[in-house]
Design a protein around this motif. Structure first.
Motif, PDB file in Angstrom:
ATOM      1  N   ARG A   1      70.809  61.194  35.302  1.00  0.00           N
ATOM      2  CA  ARG A   1      72.142  60.371  34.937  1.00  0.00           C
ATOM      3  C   ARG A   1      73.383  61.112  35.618  1.00  0.00           C
ATOM      4  O   ARG A   1      74.530  60.256  35.730  1.00  0.00           O
ATOM      5  CB  ARG A   1      72.308  60.845  33.084  1.00  0.00           C
ATOM      6  CG  ARG A   1      73.601  60.322  32.609  1.00  0.00           C
ATOM      7  CD  ARG A   1      74.038  61.143  31.185  1.00  0.00           C
ATOM      8  NE  ARG A   1      74.043  62.356  31.270  1.00  0.00           N
ATOM      9  CZ  ARG A   1      74.024  63.270  30.275  1.00  0.00           C
ATOM     10  NH1 ARG A   1      73.997  62.902  29.058  1.00  0.00           N
ATOM     11  NH2 ARG A   1      74.337  64.579  30.615  1.00  0.00           N
ATOM     12  N   GLU A   2      73.452  62.251  35.848  1.00  0.00           N
ATOM     13  CA  GLU A   2      74.377  62.808  36.754  1.00  0.00           C
ATOM     14  C   GLU A   2      74.282  62.114  38.068  1.00  0.00           C
ATOM     15  O   GLU A   2      75.498  61.736  38.620  1.00  0.00           O
ATOM     16  CB  GLU A   2      74.462  64.314  36.999  1.00  0.00           C
ATOM     17  CG  GLU A   2      74.569  65.019  35.669  1.00  0.00           C
ATOM     18  CD  GLU A   2      74.048  66.538  35.867  1.00  0.00           C
ATOM     19  OE1 GLU A   2      73.675  66.735  37.062  1.00  0.00           O
ATOM     20  OE2 GLU A   2      73.884  67.225  34.886  1.00  0.00           O
TER      21      GLU A   2
ATOM     22  N   PRO B   1      75.648  57.802  37.226  1.00  0.00           N
ATOM     23  CA  PRO B   1      76.240  57.778  35.884  1.00  0.00           C
ATOM     24  C   PRO B   1      76.354  56.407  35.468  1.00  0.00           C
ATOM     25  O   PRO B   1      76.662  56.065  34.404  1.00  0.00           O
ATOM     26  CB  PRO B   1      77.552  58.490  36.351  1.00  0.00           C
ATOM     27  CG  PRO B   1      77.671  58.364  37.678  1.00  0.00           C
ATOM     28  CD  PRO B   1      76.264  58.429  38.175  1.00  0.00           C
TER      29      PRO B   1
ATOM     30  N   SER C   1      72.977  52.650  32.954  1.00  0.00           N
ATOM     31  CA  SER C   1      72.788  52.851  31.303  1.00  0.00           C
ATOM     32  C   SER C   1      71.593  53.204  30.915  1.00  0.00           C
ATOM     33  O   SER C   1      71.376  53.883  29.889  1.00  0.00           O
ATOM     34  CB  SER C   1      73.214  51.474  30.814  1.00  0.00           C
ATOM     35  OG  SER C   1      72.322  50.380  31.122  1.00  0.00           O
TER      36      SER C   1
ATOM     37  N   ARG D   1      71.060  57.048  31.126  1.00  0.00           N
ATOM     38  CA  ARG D   1      72.171  57.653  30.371  1.00  0.00           C
ATOM     39  C   ARG D   1      71.419  57.681  28.863  1.00  0.00           C
ATOM     40  O   ARG D   1      71.416  58.603  28.241  1.00  0.00           O
ATOM     41  CB  ARG D   1      73.259  56.891  30.138  1.00  0.00           C
ATOM     42  CG  ARG D   1      74.349  57.141  31.281  1.00  0.00           C
ATOM     43  CD  ARG D   1      75.763  56.698  30.736  1.00  0.00           C
ATOM     44  NE  ARG D   1      75.837  55.378  30.349  1.00  0.00           N
ATOM     45  CZ  ARG D   1      76.209  54.264  31.146  1.00  0.00           C
ATOM     46  NH1 ARG D   1      76.293  54.319  32.117  1.00  0.00           N
ATOM     47  NH2 ARG D   1      76.142  52.924  30.501  1.00  0.00           N
TER      48      ARG D   1
END
Length: 328
Positions: free
Chosen positions: A260-261, A264, A267, A270
């Motif tokens: 996720r990092e 970003p 979706s 995330r």
């Protein structure tokens, strides 16, 4: 005056008549013995059928015997413990695997509950009913539900009703935090249990000092998946501390958090990062968890279960005799 001689014919006739009468008496006696034996067998059969019917009725509608298949509920329940489950409390099934009678009592938080595994693959209704009848008649000592390798298939699971409808649950280094419905703050599970007077123990196999290494492994796995060169400090962390226990959620959470990092804007990454460390329990459903948190295949893996599908509540242990007692 000499006695009158009896003609040999009449002597033979008398002997023949006596033998016929004797044989008839013997046949009648044998018939009586056979009838007596038959009546005894019928009596035994009727007694067995009556006893079996009583056992089935008790197991189906009142209390059913189960054997604990794993150590996922340590220390509350141990592997191979045999327990009785209260089937009446939440409404018993009408027939094994078919329908349920209504009950005003609903499962409550921290109840020890039994339910059909969401991952169980049925062999068909006829087999399921036969298996359940044999299982009930033998008080859980005989279970014909085995896989191709002869291993016992796990049809039913016994866990604790940890999450209820409306809860958000999050894991932080193996410890659970709850945000209950209508509240905006997180509550540590152990603090909640202590405040409410619950006495059951939550067992942990993974120590706190193991998490830096597991988190490093998760990030290393993420670097490999993404085809990137990992920083040396991650490898040094793993070399410096051997992993003795495994918290799969911590490793997966670190992996997805890094993805996720790194992306970003993605979706899907995330959502995966959130799913690996937190769960939401919809209304009318329960998140079942094992008391042995680091060695339990439970709702964190297969999800929530319908409260209406809960079959009963753990009542007491009956075998081995040294563990005889109630279940909390």
């Amino acid at each position: 005056m000499s006695k009158k001689q009896v003609h040999p014919f009449f002597i033979s006739l008398q002997c023949f008549s006596e033998s016929i009468l004797t044989r008839r008496r013997a046949v009648k006696r044998m018939r009586k013995e056979k009838q007596r034996l038959k009546n005894t067998l019928v009596d035994w059969a009727e007694a067995f059928i009556w006893a079996a019917g009583v056992v089935l009725l008790i197991n189906q509608y009142l209390f059913q015997a189960y054997q604990i298949p794993s150590g996922s509920m340590i220390d509350t329940l141990l592997e191979k413990d045999r327990i009785f489950v209260n089937k009446l409390i939440y409404g018993p099934e009408i027939l094994p695997g078919l329908g349920k009678l209504p009950s005003p009592v609903k499962p409550k938080r921290e109840d020890v509950i039994i339910f059909e595994s969401p991952e169980y693959f049925s062999n068909g209704p006829v087999f399921d009913i036969a298996q359940r009848i044999i299982y009930m008649l033998t008080l859980s000592f005989i279970d014909i539900d085995k896989d191709e390798g002869g291993n016992q298939r796990v049809h039913f699971l016994i866990k604790r009703a940890a999450g209820m409808g409306g809860d958000w649950i999050e894991t932080r280094r193996g410890e659970l935090y709850f945000r209950f419905a209508g509240e905006n703050r997180w509550k540590n599970e152990r603090d909640y249990l202590a405040e409410r007077g619950f006495t059951h123990n939550l067992s942990r196999l993974v120590k706190e000092d193991q998490y830096p290494a597991m988190e490093a492994k998760g990030r290393l796995d993420a670097y490999m998946i993404l085809g990137l060169n990992p920083p040396e400090e991650l490898s040094e962390t793993l070399r410096a501390q051997r992993i003795h226990g495994i918290d799969q959620f911590a490793i997966a959470s670190a992996l997805y958090a890094f993805r996720r990092e790194a992306f970003p804007h993605n979706s899907r990454y995330r959502a995966q990062a959130v799913q690996q460390r937190s769960w939401y329990v919809p209304e009318g459903r329960i998140l079942p968890l094992g008391d042995n948190r680091d060695s339990s295949h439970d709702g964190r893996v297969f999800g929530t279960v319908k409260a209406s599908k809960i079959l009963g509540r753990g009542a007491f242990k009956y075998w081995p005799h040294t563990r005889l007692g109630g279940i909390r």
